[in-house]
Write an enzyme that holds these catalytic residues in place. Structure first.
Site, short mmCIF file in Angstrom:
data_model
loop_
_atom_site.label_atom_id
_atom_site.label_comp_id
_atom_site.label_asym_id
_atom_site.label_seq_id
_atom_site.Cartn_x
_atom_site.Cartn_y
_atom_site.Cartn_z
N SER A 7 55.52 25.47 -1.55
CA SER A 7 54.92 24.66 -2.61
C SER A 7 53.77 23.84 -2.04
CB SER A 7 55.98 23.73 -3.22
OG SER A 7 55.40 22.95 -4.23
N HIS A 30 53.19 28.46 -4.19
CA HIS A 30 53.70 27.85 -5.41
C HIS A 30 52.84 26.63 -5.75
CE1 HIS A 30 56.95 27.44 -8.34
NE2 HIS A 30 56.92 26.13 -8.13
N ASP A 32 52.56 23.56 -8.35
CA ASP A 32 53.24 22.75 -9.36
C ASP A 32 52.27 21.94 -10.19
OD1 ASP A 32 56.05 23.28 -8.89
OD2 ASP A 32 55.83 22.25 -6.98
N MET A 34 52.32 19.06 -13.15
CA MET A 34 53.17 18.10 -13.85
C MET A 34 52.30 17.17 -14.69
SD MET A 34 55.86 17.08 -10.83
CE MET A 34 55.26 17.64 -9.24
N HIS A 63 53.57 26.89 -11.67
CA HIS A 63 54.76 26.40 -12.37
C HIS A 63 54.34 25.22 -13.24
CE1 HIS A 63 58.98 24.33 -11.95
NE2 HIS A 63 58.74 24.74 -13.18
N MET A 65 55.14 22.33 -15.43
CA MET A 65 56.15 21.37 -15.87
C MET A 65 55.47 20.42 -16.85
SD MET A 65 58.19 20.73 -12.28
CE MET A 65 56.82 21.16 -11.20
N MET A 136 65.80 26.23 -11.67
CA MET A 136 65.64 24.97 -10.94
C MET A 136 66.99 24.54 -10.36
SD MET A 136 62.43 24.23 -11.12
CE MET A 136 62.59 22.62 -10.31
N ASP A 174 63.92 27.22 -7.15
CA ASP A 174 63.10 26.10 -6.69
C ASP A 174 63.95 24.84 -6.64
OD1 ASP A 174 61.17 24.19 -6.20
OD2 ASP A 174 59.99 24.59 -8.00
#
Length: 214
Positions: A7, A30, A32, A34, A63, A65, A136, A174
């Site tokens: 990540s 990865h 992320d 958010m 990913h 979120m 998750m 993850d």
């Protein structure tokens, strides 16, 4: 084959090129995203993804979120993502189907993620359409959390659902992944492992990647 997805949120962005080189043995990176709404934290976005795309040929595994991923999934696909994953909890079913279609129309792979309290059965309407299921094993939003052992049976349940339907979905995990927990999730059926702090805190990150792969 087990694939490792460090990540990038755990990297030092002041020397991003060096950080990416230090994980050159990983199949995926990865990424992320958010929004401070779906999860209580904010991180990363289109400009960084575009910069990352320029310096690596590794698979960029994004990913989301975020709430209402239907608004942004296609844009992330067009910004350089190879895989765009968003949460089944983050939108209404009709919008999830639209987001899935948008990513596939952009020529990218698409996945759905489930939080720890969401049952595997929530994925059933979508499994025939997606490429990846992300389970998750921590509550999403923060790195460095402890692995939730009670999620291992869910990974096995997801694997059974995929096999029973004859679907071609990878299972990604993850949260709290290290060499010990990696063995547990792989035994349950996972084949893509996300690891953030466990990789980036190492002096030899590629050696750690090899350890995680087993």
């Amino acid at each position: 084959m087990i694939k490792i997805a460090p990540s990038i949120i755990s990297a030092d962005f002041a020397k991003l090129g060096e950080e990416v080189q230090s994980i050159s043995d990983a199949e995926y990176i990865h990424f992320d995203v958010m929004d401070g709404s779906f999860v209580p934290n904010m991180s990363l976005g289109f400009p960084l993804l575009q910069s990352l795309r320029k310096i690596t040929d590794q698979v960029l595994d994004v990913h989301l979120m975020i709430v209402n991923p239907v608004k942004y999934a296609k844009r992330f696909a067009e910004a350089g993502a190879d895989i765009v994953v968003f949460h089944v909890e983050a939108d209404q079913p009709q919008d999830l189907f639209t987001a899935i279609s948008d990513v596939k129309a952009a020529g990218r792979k698409v996945g759905l993620s489930i939080k720890p309290k969401t049952p595997a059965s929530a994925l059933i309407p979508y499994l025939h359409l997606i490429d990846v299921v992300l389970v998750m094993t921590v509550e999403p939003g923060f790195g460095g959390q402890k692995f939730m052992e009670d999620q291992v049976p869910k990974i096995a349940e997801v694997k059974k659902l995929i096999d029973a339907g004859g679907y071609a979905c990878d299972i990604e995990v993850d949260g709290g992944i290290n060499p010990d927990t990696a063995k547990k999730v792989v035994a349950a059926g996972a084949n893509i492992l996300v690891a953030g702090s466990d990789v980036f805190k190492q002096a030899d990150r590629n050696a750690r990647i090899a350890q995680l792969r087993g």
